[in-house]
Design an enzyme around this catalytic site. Sequence first.
Site, PDB file in Angstrom:
ATOM      1  N   SER A 136     -25.995 -15.393  44.862  1.00  0.00           N
ATOM      2  CA  SER A 136     -25.353 -15.254  46.165  1.00  0.00           C
ATOM      3  C   SER A 136     -23.864 -15.550  46.098  1.00  0.00           C
ATOM      4  O   SER A 136     -23.170 -15.419  47.104  1.00  0.00           O
ATOM      5  CB  SER A 136     -26.014 -16.206  47.172  1.00  0.00           C
ATOM      6  OG  SER A 136     -26.065 -17.524  46.659  1.00  0.00           O
ATOM      7  N   HIS A 174     -28.411  -8.890  45.761  1.00  0.00           N
ATOM      8  CA  HIS A 174     -28.619 -10.144  46.477  1.00  0.00           C
ATOM      9  C   HIS A 174     -29.561  -9.934  47.660  1.00  0.00           C
ATOM     10  O   HIS A 174     -29.227  -9.244  48.625  1.00  0.00           O
ATOM     11  CB  HIS A 174     -27.269 -10.696  46.959  1.00  0.00           C
ATOM     12  CG  HIS A 174     -27.391 -11.963  47.730  1.00  0.00           C
ATOM     13  ND1 HIS A 174     -26.596 -12.258  48.823  1.00  0.00           N
ATOM     14  CD2 HIS A 174     -28.236 -13.023  47.595  1.00  0.00           C
ATOM     15  CE1 HIS A 174     -26.941 -13.432  49.301  1.00  0.00           C
ATOM     16  NE2 HIS A 174     -27.929 -13.919  48.578  1.00  0.00           N
ATOM     17  N   GLU A 178     -27.497  -6.909  49.206  1.00  0.00           N
ATOM     18  CA  GLU A 178     -26.124  -6.598  48.829  1.00  0.00           C
ATOM     19  C   GLU A 178     -26.127  -6.103  47.381  1.00  0.00           C
ATOM     20  O   GLU A 178     -26.673  -6.774  46.501  1.00  0.00           O
ATOM     21  CB  GLU A 178     -25.231  -7.832  48.937  1.00  0.00           C
ATOM     22  CG  GLU A 178     -25.030  -8.321  50.349  1.00  0.00           C
ATOM     23  CD  GLU A 178     -24.218  -9.606  50.424  1.00  0.00           C
ATOM     24  OE1 GLU A 178     -23.253  -9.660  51.196  1.00  0.00           O
ATOM     25  OE2 GLU A 178     -24.560 -10.574  49.698  1.00  0.00           O
ATOM     26  N   ASN A 228     -22.171 -14.092  52.614  1.00  0.00           N
ATOM     27  CA  ASN A 228     -21.888 -15.515  52.461  1.00  0.00           C
ATOM     28  C   ASN A 228     -20.416 -15.859  52.610  1.00  0.00           C
ATOM     29  O   ASN A 228     -20.070 -16.981  52.987  1.00  0.00           O
ATOM     30  CB  ASN A 228     -22.414 -16.020  51.118  1.00  0.00           C
ATOM     31  CG  ASN A 228     -23.905 -16.278  51.175  1.00  0.00           C
ATOM     32  OD1 ASN A 228     -24.418 -16.789  52.163  1.00  0.00           O
ATOM     33  ND2 ASN A 228     -24.619 -15.910  50.120  1.00  0.00           N
TER      34      ASN A 228
END
Length: 295
Positions: free
Chosen positions: A122, A143, A155, A193
């Site tokens: 991540s 991800h 992702e 994130n």
Amino acid sequence: MNASLRRIGVVGGGQMGAGIAEVCARAGLDTVVCEADATAADAARDRVTASLARAVGKGKLDRASAEAALARLVFTGSLDDLADRHLVIEAVVENPDVKTEIFAALDKIVEDPEAILVTNTSSIPVMRLGMATRRADRVIGLHFFNPVPVLPLVEVVASLHTAPETVTAVEDFAATLGKTVVRSRDRAGFVVNALLIPYLLSAVRMAESGFATAADVDAGMELGCAHPMGPLKLADLIGLDTVASIAESLYEEFKEPLYAPPPLLQRMVQAGLLGRKTGRGFHTYVPTAGADARS
């Protein structure tokens, strides 16, 4: 490049790895899950079995499909059992040294030179992991989000070395799993994130300073902003160790103070108060059977 990615490997059978393995098996793929040893492999099997049973209980999956998915899964304590895989997804603890070591090992073990090595990181640069191998053009980030069987997003993160054919193959693979893809450049935090972690850290700092209680911080965002889950509950769900690791990666790359993990978060991780998976974080929970500290 493999025209069909049918034999899948997953390294790590914790919260994320088990979810990834489950969606692969439910999509009809031959899936081998590798854990640190036989005991951990058995725990991973229990984790997937329990998740499938919950899906059946909620009417989201019929019993025959759940049994078929479980039959497609093999659990092992040896990386060598991934030698014949077309695509291997690493989903272990969010530690760059651990992940780099795994990629170096997989590069030697996975026999097909066209096989793709994927990381579920991540926050850690995909380039770093690719450079630990002799096939950086076939290393890519994919991800997933927790819980993997429920959340539809992934992702896709290509490094400067990742070949276009690798990107296409992995996006097709994600579609096979029923996932929606967003692309991100290879920078710490990717898309989600990079936006989410500063928000969570701000909530931690608010609770740390005594400005508001954890319950009030969460209630404010749930009832005042219509968020389905408050930031501290979400941090507990993600795992406070994972939140801290992502924050550290973001801070290392950008040196922005808003990315620095607050002292309270660091102390909670040191104390083993990691959130839902340990039964206590910013809130208290009944521990989930088989929960561990993996990301």
